[in-house]
Design a protein around this motif. Structure first.
Motif, PDB file in Angstrom:
ATOM      1  N   ASP A   6       0.800  -1.587  -0.202  1.00  0.00           N
ATOM      2  CA  ASP A   6       0.280  -0.098  -0.379  1.00  0.00           C
ATOM      3  C   ASP A   6       1.009   1.199  -0.114  1.00  0.00           C
ATOM      4  O   ASP A   6       0.776   2.116  -0.448  1.00  0.00           O
ATOM      5  N   THR A   7       1.764   1.224   0.799  1.00  0.00           N
ATOM      6  CA  THR A   7       2.798   2.890   0.639  1.00  0.00           C
ATOM      7  C   THR A   7       3.695   2.420  -0.914  1.00  0.00           C
ATOM      8  O   THR A   7       3.707   3.580  -1.345  1.00  0.00           O
ATOM      9  N   LEU A   8       3.853   1.518  -1.655  1.00  0.00           N
ATOM     10  CA  LEU A   8       5.011   1.569  -3.159  1.00  0.00           C
ATOM     11  C   LEU A   8       3.264   1.989  -3.585  1.00  0.00           C
ATOM     12  O   LEU A   8       3.462   3.057  -4.058  1.00  0.00           O
ATOM     13  N   VAL A   9       2.057   1.861  -3.582  1.00  0.00           N
ATOM     14  CA  VAL A   9       1.176   2.093  -4.770  1.00  0.00           C
ATOM     15  C   VAL A   9       0.836   3.635  -4.249  1.00  0.00           C
ATOM     16  O   VAL A   9       0.999   4.351  -5.116  1.00  0.00           O
ATOM     17  N   GLU A  10       0.732   4.353  -3.196  1.00  0.00           N
ATOM     18  CA  GLU A  10       0.141   5.056  -2.432  1.00  0.00           C
ATOM     19  C   GLU A  10       1.348   6.416  -3.129  1.00  0.00           C
ATOM     20  O   GLU A  10       1.311   7.346  -3.347  1.00  0.00           O
ATOM     21  N   ARG A  11       2.922   6.370  -2.575  1.00  0.00           N
ATOM     22  CA  ARG A  11       4.038   6.531  -3.010  1.00  0.00           C
ATOM     23  C   ARG A  11       4.491   6.983  -4.347  1.00  0.00           C
ATOM     24  O   ARG A  11       4.933   7.353  -5.285  1.00  0.00           O
ATOM     25  N   GLY A  12       2.714   5.852  -5.581  1.00  0.00           N
ATOM     26  CA  GLY A  12       3.333   6.174  -7.044  1.00  0.00           C
ATOM     27  C   GLY A  12       4.043   5.287  -7.924  1.00  0.00           C
ATOM     28  O   GLY A  12       4.735   5.555  -8.901  1.00  0.00           O
ATOM     29  N   PHE A  13       5.700   4.198  -6.702  1.00  0.00           N
ATOM     30  CA  PHE A  13       5.873   3.508  -7.585  1.00  0.00           C
ATOM     31  C   PHE A  13       5.592   2.144  -8.403  1.00  0.00           C
ATOM     32  O   PHE A  13       5.805   1.786  -9.444  1.00  0.00           O
ATOM     33  N   VAL A  14       4.158   2.200  -7.911  1.00  0.00           N
ATOM     34  CA  VAL A  14       3.786   0.665  -8.644  1.00  0.00           C
ATOM     35  C   VAL A  14       3.899   0.230  -9.931  1.00  0.00           C
ATOM     36  O   VAL A  14       2.639   1.394  -9.899  1.00  0.00           O
ATOM     37  N   ALA A  15       3.974  -0.739 -11.203  1.00  0.00           N
ATOM     38  CA  ALA A  15       3.181  -0.224 -12.398  1.00  0.00           C
ATOM     39  C   ALA A  15       2.522  -1.980 -12.742  1.00  0.00           C
ATOM     40  O   ALA A  15       1.753  -1.671 -13.043  1.00  0.00           O
ATOM     41  N   GLN A  16       3.940  -3.050 -12.438  1.00  0.00           N
ATOM     42  CA  GLN A  16       2.470  -3.742 -12.561  1.00  0.00           C
ATOM     43  C   GLN A  16       3.355  -4.742 -11.695  1.00  0.00           C
ATOM     44  O   GLN A  16       4.175  -4.673 -11.417  1.00  0.00           O
ATOM     45  N   CYS A  17       2.158  -6.052 -10.995  1.00  0.00           N
ATOM     46  CA  CYS A  17       2.346  -7.029 -10.371  1.00  0.00           C
ATOM     47  C   CYS A  17       1.943  -7.919 -10.850  1.00  0.00           C
ATOM     48  O   CYS A  17       1.060  -8.059 -11.356  1.00  0.00           O
ATOM     49  N   THR A  18       2.590  -9.441 -10.062  1.00  0.00           N
ATOM     50  CA  THR A  18       2.213 -10.715 -10.792  1.00  0.00           C
ATOM     51  C   THR A  18       0.695 -11.537 -10.654  1.00  0.00           C
ATOM     52  O   THR A  18      -0.119 -11.996 -11.428  1.00  0.00           O
ATOM     53  N   ASP A  19       0.591 -10.846  -9.291  1.00  0.00           N
ATOM     54  CA  ASP A  19      -0.454 -11.070  -8.133  1.00  0.00           C
ATOM     55  C   ASP A  19      -0.406 -10.140  -7.558  1.00  0.00           C
ATOM     56  O   ASP A  19       0.196 -10.536  -6.013  1.00  0.00           O
ATOM     57  N   GLU A  20      -1.168  -9.649  -6.926  1.00  0.00           N
ATOM     58  CA  GLU A  20      -1.390  -8.495  -5.918  1.00  0.00           C
ATOM     59  C   GLU A  20      -1.924  -8.737  -4.565  1.00  0.00           C
ATOM     60  O   GLU A  20      -0.857  -8.419  -3.788  1.00  0.00           O
ATOM     61  N   ALA A  21      -2.677  -9.521  -5.410  1.00  0.00           N
ATOM     62  CA  ALA A  21      -3.125  -9.973  -4.105  1.00  0.00           C
ATOM     63  C   ALA A  21      -1.943 -11.006  -2.543  1.00  0.00           C
ATOM     64  O   ALA A  21      -2.018 -10.617  -1.655  1.00  0.00           O
ATOM     65  N   GLY A  22      -1.807 -11.971  -3.692  1.00  0.00           N
ATOM     66  CA  GLY A  22      -1.032 -12.692  -3.510  1.00  0.00           C
ATOM     67  C   GLY A  22       0.299 -12.004  -3.184  1.00  0.00           C
ATOM     68  O   GLY A  22       0.975 -12.983  -1.478  1.00  0.00           O
TER      69      GLY A  22
END
Length: 406
Positions: A6-22
């Protein structure tokens, strides 16, 4: 306690993830060992690497364990991702030197005390592999048609892709397999241009060991217009103070576009997001104060608090009307009798003489507070009348340099 995802998403880092929930579930359950690779293409990291180092630092602050992987093996091949031509082939001596430089720089951002992080070199295993054994062990896990569908290869297909570079994806995937075996590594992170290579590593772990691992890419450091950030007239914005001075580094971030202030504050500082939003919401002259905060915070992280204070003081001295020159101003070598244009082009103030001529015609070049109007102007002894026998150049409105007698 908040999840680091959540921290990485809030700060704008995340572009793609193979399995976000996992992956979010994994972060909640255990300390996760994760890795980011750094290929030693030069003897210093640059601003493009900085975003990866910041993501790694946020992960470590949340209790997870970084594995910093320098490419003593993959560096012999060179990653074709994002390239329109083949990378320059480096000697073993150059690769070893660059890897050592990377290790020293990375240690300024990541805490290795007490096993909190691991420094690894993929040359330790890739250079020992037998080619036939590698083909039999992992070759069957890759299909050529799927590899050619990867963006990193499609971009090169028309202009020519060497078999040497074609092997890079296999080597990077093997790294993930080896790090999982050695250190229980369950996550590979990297820039968004690494997505195809990261997926290959995730799939190789599944097929060879039946292991579930994850991939996460960070957004690349770009301006609001989509162009890459971190380029200067002299090339890359380096993290090495000998290649890009703290003053020049500070000035780069002080001069970012208004539209990029929030992104840079979120990605490249540790300031709370409430403060980031407040600083980025300012308008008019007030946004310049926010840029000064950005420049100070980023320079402090990269070069230390004292260097940041000196760079800030130097900038305020130049732009606050106090006169004089700042000791930390970028320096170029020159002497009386040389053409100013030659000196500034050689010192990478200009990327080319053509750029310098255009700026002179636009009245954008100043020598010691006097406009330069002659593209053939030759330096004189009288020009070196500043502090310690220097001359001061202003390029455009904001960039200052010292000419030091060589």
């Amino acid at each position: 306690m908040s999840n680091v995802f959540d921290t990485l998403v809030e700060r704008g880092f995340v572009a793609q993830c193979t399995d976000e929930a996992g992956l979010k579930s994994l972060f909640d359950k255990e300390q996760v060992s994760f890795y980011i690779g750094f290929d030693p293409t030069a003897d210093s990291l640059h601003a493009g690497h900085f975003i990866a180092l910041m993501a790694m630092a946020h992960m470590q602050r949340a209790g997870h364990r970084p594995i910093c992987l320098v490419g003593g093996g993959t560096g012999t091949v060179g990653d074709p991702s994002g390239r329109t031509d083949m990378r320059k082939v480096l000697t073993d001596e150059q690769i070893e030197h660059n890897c050592n430089c990377f290790k020293e720089q990375i240690a300024r951002f990541i805490d290795f005390k007490g096993g909190k992080a691991i420094m690894a070199n993929n040359g330790d295993w890739l250079r020992k592999l037998n080619y036939i054994d590698l083909l039999r062990d992992v070759g069957a896990c890759f299909t050529v048609n799927r590899m050619l569908a990867a963006e990193c290869y499609k971009q090169r297909w028309e202009k020519g892709l060497t078999f040497l570079e074609f092997n890079y994806m296999v080597m990077q995937a093997y790294d993930f397999l080896e790090l999982n075996r050695r250190y229980g590594c369950k996550l590979q992170m990297g820039g968004d241009d690494q997505w195809s290579n990261i997926i290959a590593g995730v799939e190789l772990n599944r097929r060879k060991n039946g292991t579930t691992v994850y991939g996460l890419t960070n957004k690349l450091l770009t301006k609001s217009d989509g162009k890459k950030m971190g380029k200067t007239a002299g090339g890359a914005l380096w993290l090495d103070a000998e290649k890009t001075s703290p003053y020049e580094f500070y000035q780069y971030w002080r001069n970012v576009d208004d539209a990029d202030v929030e992104k840079c504050l979120a990605l490249l500082t540790f300031l709370p997001m409430e403060e980031v939003h407040e600083l980025a919401s300012r308008e008019g002259a007030a946004i310049n104060e926010s840029k000064a905060v950005l420049a100070y915070e980023v320079t402090k992280i990269v070069h230390g608090e004292e260097a940041a204070k000196q760079a800030k003081a130097g900038a305020e001295k130049m732009f606050g009307g106090a006169g004089g020159t700042a000791e930390d101003m970028p320096k170029v070598a020159g002497k009386p009798g040389e053409k100013l244009l030659d000196v500034l082009t050689r010192g990478n103030v200009f990327a080319s003489k053509g750029e310098g001529r255009r700026l002179i015609k636009q009245n954008g070049l100043t020598l010691n507070d006097a406009k330069v109007t002659d593209e053939n102007y030759t330096l004189t002894e009288a020009d070196f009348s500043g502090e310690n026998g220097t001359a001061v150049i202003r390029k455009g409105k904001k960039k200052h340099y010292q000419i030091v007698k060589d």
